[in-house]
Motif scaffolding. Structure first.
Motif, short mmCIF file in Angstrom:
data_model
loop_
_atom_site.label_atom_id
_atom_site.label_comp_id
_atom_site.label_asym_id
_atom_site.label_seq_id
_atom_site.Cartn_x
_atom_site.Cartn_y
_atom_site.Cartn_z
N ASN A 16 0.82 -1.22 0.00
CA ASN A 16 0.00 0.00 0.00
C ASN A 16 0.85 1.27 0.00
OD1 ASN A 16 -2.39 -1.65 0.24
ND2 ASN A 16 -1.94 -1.84 2.42
N ASP A 207 -8.67 -3.55 11.84
CA ASP A 207 -9.62 -4.06 10.86
C ASP A 207 -9.03 -3.89 9.46
OD1 ASP A 207 -9.92 -1.35 10.18
OD2 ASP A 207 -11.78 -1.13 11.31
N ALA A 208 -9.78 -4.27 8.45
CA ALA A 208 -9.26 -4.28 7.08
C ALA A 208 -8.89 -2.87 6.62
CB ALA A 208 -10.29 -4.89 6.14
N ILE A 209 -9.68 -1.88 6.99
CA ILE A 209 -9.38 -0.51 6.57
C ILE A 209 -8.09 -0.02 7.22
CG2 ILE A 209 -10.18 1.89 6.66
CD1 ILE A 209 -13.03 0.81 6.51
N ALA A 210 -7.94 -0.28 8.51
CA ALA A 210 -6.72 0.13 9.20
C ALA A 210 -5.50 -0.60 8.65
CB ALA A 210 -6.86 -0.12 10.70
N ARG A 212 -5.02 -1.53 5.65
CA ARG A 212 -4.62 -0.93 4.37
C ARG A 212 -3.79 0.33 4.57
NH1 ARG A 212 -9.77 -2.76 2.56
NH2 ARG A 212 -10.75 -0.74 2.97
N ASN A 213 -3.91 0.94 5.75
CA ASN A 213 -3.06 2.08 6.10
C ASN A 213 -1.80 1.63 6.83
OD1 ASN A 213 -4.51 4.31 5.03
ND2 ASN A 213 -5.99 4.15 6.71
#
Length: 264
Positions: A16, A207-210, A212-213
């Motif tokens: 990412n 979680d998935a969003i975190a 990705r960061n």
């Protein structure tokens, strides 16, 4: 890639659009790339909802605008981006090679963008802290245990006595115990009981969003001689903290063993 007395370090491109500092097989920092805002994001073990992230958010309320922050272990310098105007920051780092990489803005910009005036002391943290005046830190972060080589002398009864001397009476200690090979919670639990610390564990899983960061899972123990200080951290933001678990196993400078702590 570079080699020092402490091993081989490499700078790698991460997922990412990120850059990673890797020591052997252990990641010691991840920086998002692409914009100044992304570069200042707390990633990896240091995410805003991790134990250390919650503690840093609480520091101004606990200790005022002039809070004194000390950190054992520099890595890529990620924690510097929690610094606020008026705070004083000190990093203790044993390896000059790590300092060179963290300070090079061609590699990582946490320090240069967030806390370029941070005081950085090179040497063994135990020896450096023993030379400091008493009660000269409000928050102390001990972040040196994620790899397969654990500096055991930083988790002994005597080490925690050094940390207590450095901290103010209402000070806060954060100990990073994420480790792929060892369950370190029993050692910290024993040190807390032995030294009269109040302690709690924050196990954060993004979680998935975190993820990705480039946030990562982490286990942090918050400790304080003041029950009020710990209570104000633990009950901040509605996040979950738990008691330390496992049969306490006190390490001392004279005796310590990792065998009972091996994670199978």
């Amino acid at each position: 890639m570079t080699r020092s007395f402490f091993g081989i370090y490499s700078i790698r491109e991460g997922p990412n659009n990120a850059r990673m500092l890797v020591h052997g097989t252990t990641v010691h920092g991840v920086q998002n790339l692409g914009s100044p805002r992304r570069e200042r994001m707390a990633t990896s073990y240091y995410a805003t909802r991790s134990g250390v992230g919650l503690a840093m958010a609480a520091a101004p309320d606990l200790f005022g605008p002039w809070a004194r922050i000390a950190v054992v272990g520099l890595g890529a310098g990620t924690l510097a981006c929690y610094a606020r105007p008026g705070q004083s920051w000190t990093f203790y780092e044993i390896d000059p090679a790590v300092l060179r990489m963290a300070r090079d803005p061609r590699l990582f910009t946490f320090l240069s963008r967030c806390k370029p005036d941070a005081r950085i002391e090179i040497g063994d943290a135990r020896l450096l802290i023993e030379r400091e005046h008493a009660a000269t830190a409000d928050v102390l972060v001990v972040d040196a245990f994620s790899s397969d080589s654990v500096p055991m002398h930083l988790l002994t009864r005597e080490a925690f006595a050094d940390y207590r001397r450095l901290l103010s009476d209402r000070g806060l200690l954060l100990v990073h115990i994420s480790n792929r090979y060892l369950r370190l919670a029993p050692v910290v639990a024993a040190a807390a009981a032995d030294g009269g610390w109040h302690a709690a564990l924050r196990a954060y899983r993004p979680d998935a969003i975190a993820a990705r960061n480039n946030e990562g899972g982490s286990d942090w123990v918050a400790m304080s001689p003041s029950p009020d200080t710990l209570d104000r951290v633990v009950h901040r933001g509605g996040e979950t903290w738990t008691p330390l678990s496992g049969r306490p196993r006190l390490w001392t400078d004279d005796h310590a063993s990792v065998l009972p702590l091996i994670a199978f």
